[in-house]
Design an enzyme around this catalytic site. Sequence first.
Site, PDB file in Angstrom:
ATOM      1  N   ASP A  33      32.812  18.623   1.392  1.00  0.00           N
ATOM      2  CA  ASP A  33      33.475  17.603   2.213  1.00  0.00           C
ATOM      3  C   ASP A  33      33.914  18.180   3.564  1.00  0.00           C
ATOM      4  OD1 ASP A  33      35.500  19.247   1.470  1.00  0.00           O
ATOM      5  OD2 ASP A  33      36.751  17.708   0.514  1.00  0.00           O
ATOM      6  N   ASN A  76      27.141  30.767   7.407  1.00  0.00           N
ATOM      7  CA  ASN A  76      25.800  30.592   7.925  1.00  0.00           C
ATOM      8  C   ASN A  76      25.108  31.907   8.246  1.00  0.00           C
ATOM      9  OD1 ASN A  76      24.214  28.169   8.102  1.00  0.00           O
ATOM     10  ND2 ASN A  76      26.041  27.209   8.947  1.00  0.00           N
ATOM     11  N   ASP A 109      24.236  28.146  13.932  1.00  0.00           N
ATOM     12  CA  ASP A 109      23.893  27.945  12.517  1.00  0.00           C
ATOM     13  C   ASP A 109      23.227  29.227  11.997  1.00  0.00           C
ATOM     14  OD1 ASP A 109      23.005  26.962  10.046  1.00  0.00           O
ATOM     15  OD2 ASP A 109      22.789  24.940  10.801  1.00  0.00           O
TER      16      ASP A 109
HETATM   17 ZN    ZN Z   1      22.743  26.904   8.135  1.00  0.00          ZN
END
Ligand code: ZN
Length: 292
Positions: free
Chosen positions: A120, A148, A198
């Site tokens: 969430d 990440n 990311d």
């Molecule tokens: Zn990622």
Amino acid sequence: MKLKADCVLDVKAELGEGPAWDAAAKVLWWVDINRSTIHRYDPATGKDDTYGTGAMVGAVVPRASGGLVTALADGFAFYDTATRKATPIVDPEEDQRANRFNDGKCDPAGRFWAGTMGMDGGKGVGSLYRLDATLKAERMVTGVSCSNGLAWTADAKTMYYIDTPLGTVDAFDFDVDTGSIANRRSVVRIAEGEGHPDGMSIDSEGKLWVAHWGGWQVGRYDPATGKKLGQVDVPAANVTSCAFGGPEGKDLYITTARAGQDEEKLKAQPLAGGLFHVTASVAGPPAAPFAG
Ligand code: ZN
């Protein structure tokens, strides 16, 4: 440097992620997290095979002994593509069902690092774990929001890490003998308006190639100065990760996502969720396989 990526697989992944070049098999492993699927892309044939994992899959890497190791929503697991079965190893967050594993990669000694995030979007509820060849998992970083990108320098003395909402790439001193990390500091900050960091990969010159979620690109950065050196434009907003591969290590494969955007936004990027490719000016190493 300003390059443009081409789509090599228009597969409309919901949340394409975790590309890893398998130097032994000469294929690219990657995942669609939201569809609980491992992909195996063979550039020689252009074929993309898929394997269901039965649970959301954040990352996949080859094992030195053959087969794969993955980070599933319910923990670390081996995966056998012949039987299409996952065999659980350990779930370090058995008591946190609202979390799932996200991105992961092996360090130069073959330990598998993967981190978690709250499904969430809860702040700081995730952690970064290290799975050793002994199959013991260790919690290495706490207070993570969206675990990440990971990368290690060629001399194995520095580990880079991305917790996406921080907007930075951080560095740790890394001890390859023990797998311990220390002295966290930020080395790159993504510019305002260029999305969020990311996944990432490192090239042979020690520069970082960072996927920009919401930024339509992979940026190349110098972690010594924090400066942006160039970019690869991608015709999809949510660029999730990248990995070097191919015979010379210069084939950069880039994953993207359709997730997180409404139909209106997706109309402007029909190739979103595809696997992209660009020939880079420098090479990068293939995925380090898991030693366990
Ligand atoms: Zn990622």
